[in-house]
Design an enzyme around this catalytic site. Sequence first.
Site, PDB file in Angstrom:
ATOM      1  N   LEU A  72     -15.125   6.104  -4.077  1.00 45.68           N
ATOM      2  CA  LEU A  72     -13.722   5.708  -3.954  1.00 45.68           C
ATOM      3  C   LEU A  72     -13.311   4.640  -4.960  1.00 45.68           C
ATOM      4  CD1 LEU A  72     -11.096   5.974  -2.246  1.00 45.68           C
ATOM      5  CD2 LEU A  72     -11.829   3.873  -1.157  1.00 45.68           C
ATOM      6  N   HIS A 109      -8.511  11.750  -1.040  1.00 40.52           N
ATOM      7  CA  HIS A 109      -8.027  10.530  -1.679  1.00 40.52           C
ATOM      8  C   HIS A 109      -7.778  10.855  -3.136  1.00 40.52           C
ATOM      9  CE1 HIS A 109      -7.665   6.420  -3.039  1.00 40.52           C
ATOM     10  NE2 HIS A 109      -7.676   6.020  -1.782  1.00 40.52           N
ATOM     11  N   ARG A 150      -0.833   9.433  -0.174  1.00 41.69           N
ATOM     12  CA  ARG A 150      -2.059   9.952  -0.780  1.00 41.69           C
ATOM     13  C   ARG A 150      -1.995  11.455  -1.018  1.00 41.69           C
ATOM     14  NH1 ARG A 150      -6.520   6.406   2.553  1.00 41.69           N
ATOM     15  NH2 ARG A 150      -6.059   4.485   1.409  1.00 41.69           N
ATOM     16  N   ARG A 203      -3.164  10.213   6.651  1.00 41.50           N
ATOM     17  CA  ARG A 203      -3.275   8.813   7.060  1.00 41.50           C
ATOM     18  C   ARG A 203      -2.777   7.883   5.967  1.00 41.50           C
ATOM     19  NH1 ARG A 203      -6.881   4.874   5.899  1.00 41.50           N
ATOM     20  NH2 ARG A 203      -8.558   6.146   5.068  1.00 41.50           N
ATOM     21  N   GLN A 218      -8.021  14.382   4.536  1.00 37.82           N
ATOM     22  CA  GLN A 218      -7.335  13.671   3.459  1.00 37.82           C
ATOM     23  C   GLN A 218      -8.189  13.647   2.199  1.00 37.82           C
ATOM     24  OE1 GLN A 218      -6.666   9.153   3.378  1.00 37.82           O
ATOM     25  NE2 GLN A 218      -4.625  10.002   3.676  1.00 37.82           N
ATOM     26  N   GLU A 248      -7.180   2.245  -3.249  1.00 35.93           N
ATOM     27  CA  GLU A 248      -5.738   2.340  -3.442  1.00 35.93           C
ATOM     28  C   GLU A 248      -5.164   1.005  -3.901  1.00 35.93           C
ATOM     29  OE1 GLU A 248      -3.885   4.582  -0.443  1.00 35.93           O
ATOM     30  OE2 GLU A 248      -1.968   3.582  -0.621  1.00 35.93           O
ATOM     31  N   HIS A 300     -11.880  12.350   1.731  1.00 42.55           N
ATOM     32  CA  HIS A 300     -11.919  10.957   2.138  1.00 42.55           C
ATOM     33  C   HIS A 300     -11.942  10.758   3.643  1.00 42.55           C
ATOM     34  CE1 HIS A 300     -11.362   6.718   1.789  1.00 42.55           C
ATOM     35  NE2 HIS A 300     -10.108   6.701   2.185  1.00 42.55           N
ATOM     36  N   PHE A 353       0.862  -1.174   0.000  1.00 41.04           N
ATOM     37  CA  PHE A 353       0.000   0.000   0.000  1.00 41.04           C
ATOM     38  C   PHE A 353       0.897   1.223   0.000  1.00 41.04           C
ATOM     39  CE2 PHE A 353      -4.655   0.288   1.554  1.00 41.04           C
ATOM     40  CZ  PHE A 353      -5.086  -0.412   0.458  1.00 41.04           C
TER      41      PHE A 353
HETATM   42  C1  LIG Z   1     -14.817   4.285   0.718  1.00 36.58           C
HETATM   43  C2  LIG Z   1     -13.854   4.156   1.848  1.00 36.58           C
HETATM   44  C3  LIG Z   1     -12.830   3.216   1.774  1.00 36.58           C
HETATM   45  C4  LIG Z   1     -11.918   3.081   2.822  1.00 36.58           C
HETATM   46  N1  LIG Z   1     -10.948   2.136   2.721  1.00 36.58           N
HETATM   47  C5  LIG Z   1     -10.112   1.947   3.773  1.00 36.58           C
HETATM   48  C6  LIG Z   1      -9.133   0.927   3.752  1.00 36.58           C
HETATM   49  O1  LIG Z   1      -9.019   0.170   2.798  1.00 36.58           O
HETATM   50  N2  LIG Z   1      -8.330   0.763   4.811  1.00 36.58           N
HETATM   51  C7  LIG Z   1      -8.435   1.552   5.911  1.00 36.58           C
HETATM   52  O2  LIG Z   1      -7.697   1.352   6.848  1.00 36.58           O
HETATM   53  N3  LIG Z   1      -9.364   2.520   5.957  1.00 36.58           N
HETATM   54  C8  LIG Z   1     -10.208   2.748   4.924  1.00 36.58           C
HETATM   55  N4  LIG Z   1     -11.148   3.730   4.991  1.00 36.58           N
HETATM   56  C9  LIG Z   1     -11.303   4.494   6.215  1.00 36.58           C
HETATM   57  C10 LIG Z   1     -12.037   3.673   7.231  1.00 36.58           C
HETATM   58  O3  LIG Z   1     -13.016   2.907   6.603  1.00 36.58           O
HETATM   59  C11 LIG Z   1     -12.736   4.538   8.246  1.00 36.58           C
HETATM   60  O4  LIG Z   1     -11.877   5.493   8.737  1.00 36.58           O
HETATM   61  C12 LIG Z   1     -13.201   3.696   9.413  1.00 36.58           C
HETATM   62  O5  LIG Z   1     -13.913   2.584   8.938  1.00 36.58           O
HETATM   63  C13 LIG Z   1     -14.043   4.483  10.352  1.00 36.58           C
HETATM   64  O6  LIG Z   1     -14.625   3.608  11.274  1.00 36.58           O
HETATM   65  P1  LIG Z   1     -15.480   4.157  12.463  1.00 36.58           P
HETATM   66  O7  LIG Z   1     -15.936   2.981  13.216  1.00 36.58           O
HETATM   67  O8  LIG Z   1     -14.725   5.202  13.153  1.00 36.58           O
HETATM   68  O9  LIG Z   1     -16.713   4.883  11.787  1.00 36.58           O
HETATM   69  P2  LIG Z   1     -17.790   4.367  10.762  1.00 36.58           P
HETATM   70  O10 LIG Z   1     -17.519   3.018  10.254  1.00 36.58           O
HETATM   71  O11 LIG Z   1     -17.970   5.444   9.772  1.00 36.58           O
HETATM   72  O12 LIG Z   1     -19.098   4.227  11.653  1.00 36.58           O
HETATM   73  C14 LIG Z   1     -19.766   5.327  12.146  1.00 36.58           C
HETATM   74  C15 LIG Z   1     -20.988   4.875  12.892  1.00 36.58           C
HETATM   75  O13 LIG Z   1     -21.537   5.958  13.603  1.00 36.58           O
HETATM   76  C16 LIG Z   1     -22.913   6.031  13.396  1.00 36.58           C
HETATM   77  N5  LIG Z   1     -23.312   7.422  13.586  1.00 36.58           N
HETATM   78  C17 LIG Z   1     -22.837   8.531  12.977  1.00 36.58           C
HETATM   79  N6  LIG Z   1     -23.463   9.612  13.448  1.00 36.58           N
HETATM   80  C18 LIG Z   1     -24.334   9.182  14.397  1.00 36.58           C
HETATM   81  C19 LIG Z   1     -25.271   9.811  15.261  1.00 36.58           C
HETATM   82  N7  LIG Z   1     -25.454  11.123  15.241  1.00 36.58           N
HETATM   83  N8  LIG Z   1     -26.004   9.037  16.075  1.00 36.58           N
HETATM   84  C20 LIG Z   1     -25.858   7.697  16.102  1.00 36.58           C
HETATM   85  N9  LIG Z   1     -24.985   7.058  15.326  1.00 36.58           N
HETATM   86  C21 LIG Z   1     -24.236   7.796  14.490  1.00 36.58           C
HETATM   87  C22 LIG Z   1     -23.119   5.483  12.020  1.00 36.58           C
HETATM   88  O14 LIG Z   1     -24.419   5.017  11.858  1.00 36.58           O
HETATM   89  C23 LIG Z   1     -22.100   4.358  12.008  1.00 36.58           C
HETATM   90  O15 LIG Z   1     -22.664   3.229  12.603  1.00 36.58           O
HETATM   91  C24 LIG Z   1     -12.041   3.897   3.942  1.00 36.58           C
HETATM   92  C25 LIG Z   1     -13.064   4.841   4.012  1.00 36.58           C
HETATM   93  C26 LIG Z   1     -13.971   4.968   2.978  1.00 36.58           C
HETATM   94  C27 LIG Z   1     -15.047   5.986   3.077  1.00 36.58           C
END
Ligand SMILES: Cc1cc2nc3c(=O)[nH]c(=O)nc-3n(C[C@H](O)[C@H](O)[C@H](O)COP(=O)(O)OP(=O)(O)OC[C@H]3O[C@@H](n4cnc5c(N)ncnc54)[C@H](O)[C@@H]3O)c2cc1C
Lengths: 552, 494
Positions: free
Chosen positions: A256, A242, A290, A388, A240, A259, A354, A128
């Site tokens: 997206l 992307h 990135r 990141r 960031q 990568e 991103h 990566f």
């Molecule tokens: C398209 C894409 C591809 C990615 N690919 C990679 C990768 O390959 N490798 C990597 O390491 N990272 C990747 N990332 C980044 C990574 O996915 C995220 O940073 C990470 O998954 C975030 O996880 P999280 O649990 O913090 O939040 P999230 O998975 O975003 O979860 C947020 C949660 O909070 C809830 N929520 C939000 N607001 C509220 C509210 N007001 N009340 C109640 N619930 C709420 C939502 O419903 C959800 O359940 C990618 C991101 C994207 C967008």
Amino acid sequence: MYLYNARYIKMHADVEVDCHVLVIGSGGAGARAALEASQYGKTVLVSRTLTGKGGCTPMAEGGYNAVLRNADSCPMHVADTLRGGAYLNDPALVDILVRESPERMADLIRWGAVFDVTDSREIAQRPFGGQQFPRTCYAGDRTGHEIMATLVEQLRSRDIEQLQETTVIELLLDGGRVCGAAMLDRNGGLLLCRADATVLATGGGTRVYDISTNCAAGTGDGFALGYRAGAELIDMEMVQFHPTGAVYPYNARGRLITEAVRGEGGLLLNAEGERFMHRYDPERMELSTRDVVARAIATEILEGRGTPHNGVYLDVSHLPAPTIEERLPIMLEQFLAFGVDIRKEPMEVAPTAHHIMGGLRITPSGQTTVPGLFACGEVAGGVHGANRLGGNALADTQVFGKRAGESAGRAAKQSGAIPISAIGAIGARLERFRAGSVPPIAIIETLRRAMWDGAGIFRTEASLTTAGETVASLKTRTPQARTDRNLAECCTVENMLEVAGLIVRGALLRRESRGAHVRKDVRTAWEPAQSPYGHTFQSRSGEGIEQREVAA
Amino acid sequence: MKEGDMVGITAKVSRFNPETDKEPHFETYTVSVHDGARVLHVLHAIHDRLDPTLAYRFCCEAGQCGSCAMRVNGEPVLACMEEATDGMTVEPLRLPVIRDLLVEVEGVLARLAPFEAGEEPEIPSKEEIEAIKPLRDCIECLSCVSECPAVDVASFLGPTGMRQEMRIALDPRAKHDRIKKAIDEGLFTCTTCQRCRDVCPKKIAIPGRAIEKLREIANREGLTLPRHQAVARLIEETGRSVDRTKATFLEQVPEVVEPDGPVRGEVGFFVGCMYNGRVPETALDMIEVMKRNGIRLIIPHDQVCCGSPLIRTGQTAILPELKKRNIEAFARKGVTTVMTMCAGCGSTLKNDYDTPFTVKDITEVLTEYGIEPPARLDVRATYHDPCHLLRGQGISGQPRELLKTAVREFVEMPSRCCGAGGGVRSGLPDEAAALGKQRDDEIKKTGADIVVTACPFCEFHIRENTDRPVKHICTLLLEGYREKDRKRNRPAKG
Ligand SMILES: Cc1cc2nc3c(=O)[nH]c(=O)nc-3n(C[C@H](O)[C@H](O)[C@H](O)COP(=O)(O)OP(=O)(O)OC[C@H]3O[C@@H](n4cnc5c(N)ncnc54)[C@H](O)[C@@H]3O)c2cc1C
Ligand code: SF4
Ligand code: SF4
Ligand code: FES
């Protein structure tokens, strides 16, 4: 402060839930935190989507970074992360991320995660961007989905109460301490939850930009909730972009393109067919970090070497078709749905907002600056610094999800009450929306364009000031809730404005170019490692930028 | 595709407000969206600009979270992936509706099997991982559950529930054998109609990859339904899944049947147990139709059961032997095309066999050669799509084409499993009858005088559940020919 007991509150709010740990958000971080916290006491997991279906975790495609091989090492992963993060990362958090990521991967494997493996029964890893060793573990190009599926399978076998499709609209404070949250259910009914400890895991917020990879829940609610509850946020300017988002059709723009496409050997070409990365990073080429690739593509487009859809080409057609089918199935499927066969023709790509590297300031145990409130995942700041690395965010969700869940679980029991004053303010806010006059979409669309134009990949004081003024003027308009079920949307609109304001102010505070943050109007005379600046910080009680001592 | 071009889209959207409405109704909206917009973007435009009360679920907007499954023009799709079309109708999945396009899913999702790991589980091997992976693509959108006929009438957790059970069964890290749980969840209620596979946005072949495989595991543990075991014993002893109660088809016909006129073509005929033993009359009707249309039939008398009843019920031990006998029976005669008229046999020979000859359904053979037009019977007819023809072999046009030449009026009815397949008719007759009854309701709605189909299981089963005559397409054609001959004042043969 005068306290009312729980029973009295019932008369004001529709339902009351009482628990030891309240986890807000069921993405990778929240689900992991809930699994951990549930070992210590009654745990409630609330999310505004269905459990596991919301958030960006299930969308993550590329992978999860972990040091698993003898030829790799933790110091190497740390060095890569710090270098990628332009030395703005909190070193203690990076150490933990790197050290514990393999253990959290082992948890996932133990719980049945179906990661790709090698012929010799090792977790397969791929290269990566910005990393010296191919340390990104993957499950095809649906790695996040695999992690989420595994966590959900675990949630189903634990005693964790799930409040689904329920939106948290405010954290509740008892004195200076977070004591739970107010939320709206699917019908717009107000629901109060009291908790000894609360974990914020609401994910990122790049939906404040016109072009974004994030899911619909990526509105940054948690940053705003934390800020209003008095928490300190750091490095909010670090957004960031992307490098590779789709550019058409219109409604898919920003989506997206993982990568992994470059990791598997995809080439970036401008409209003239030139592999232009040699002019920006001849050593790492397409696999540069990135920020570098995003700026390179943005520059190519700005300077007139872009494609008809205002992107550049990303080409994998030189790879054998079976490789593409096996390693990049989701990409193949999504592009086919839009009439492009990536086995035969190049994709067109351009940068897209991103990831938010900044967020609530946390200690290694996930404690924020407000008692009773913990944070993990993308809503927390400090782990990724100014940029990141691909694959570090999923690791972050597991490492700090577990830590925050454990810390919250270990938190002391609190008195079972919620102060009535907080509830009054919430009621008044909701009333305001009922009497509002502006359709939410009108505010959101203006905001998104203003942020893209003023606080995007390239920034100046003037552009940021303009964006800030737009945000300020939008804050004076009251979004309208036609029915109770639209109340949550209105809260989210206000949260988005709050987050946008935090990004703009952070960007103004940081008078240097660093990582993802590029100030075209200031000359940065130092290498990132030598920067005299540390985190920007913002809270209701003040803002600024940390100065730091650097060895010459 | 030009960026930013706007197009007008009119959509009929199902609305339901639990506080005021007794049942859902359609509202029509016209919105302007960007070229290439998906259904979801049309809903956003309606919600944002016309009616903020419209309730629908979505999150990733990229086909990855499974929140946005709904029916567009009647078929389940992911709204974020399906391109919007002017005039489309948008309805919720066939699950209990909460409001508008929101359906109740939490209950089913909560019941999907959890993963319980054993002590110190090891990393699985590459082969083990590759086996599980296809079952892991599920985004839990519940499209499959919403369309499954067995879920509708029996106690069945649904296709994705079985997918999840199989995923666990394949995983060496799982602690328990859950096969008894899978049976409790309704493993034997599936009719193998393949509807779930067709509606799955991730194209997961649940019947073949999960249900039949779980039934194999159940079989190894001696948990196969007694009625299914009896069928397996019968096949083992007689080579046939149907008892001999009367003269069979093969006993009544020679190995080569020459056409009346010049020979236009030649096919081998695979009769199958139902047409051989239970409804040989229909197969004899078929012979007349072939003779009249110049097609020579080669009918090896040493052919046996195709094994479909064994595959569908997970009793595959003697399958290789059956396959070998059948392939050799036809290969010996040197035929290049083998024709089936039982949809189940056809689907099995096409999908579960590796044959040195081409397999075609009779409706394919007849439409390819072209047939002498029959007289039109003075009836209104409807057509029941056999699951193993429609989804098992992808055949829907040919039978309709043939049917339309033989009747005054043809009316469609929605295609759905009649309940005869997957061993359900023998194993769980109540469920089969309930589905048969649903077919009868649809038949009544069409006002048809007769029901035409192209599968002996459907023919037999629907006949038991409706008062309208049920006919195989060949019988209908033959009646058309007889009518034609009668009109010409010339007696028909046969
Ligand atoms: C398209 C894409 C591809 C990615 N690919 C990679 C990768 O390959 N490798 C990597 O390491 N990272 C990747 N990332 C980044 C990574 O996915 C995220 O940073 C990470 O998954 C975030 O996880 P999280 O649990 O913090 O939040 P999230 O998975 O975003 O979860 C947020 C949660 O909070 C809830 N929520 C939000 N607001 C509220 C509210 N007001 N009340 C109640 N619930 C709420 C939502 O419903 C959800 O359940 C990618 C991101 C994207 C967008
Ligand atoms: S094959 Fe038909 S009956 Fe069986 S699970 Fe799928 S939809 Fe249901
Ligand atoms: S198996 Fe397919 S249709 Fe069924 S829930 Fe999973 S993704 Fe949806
Ligand atoms: S919104 Fe996630 S699959 Fe459609």
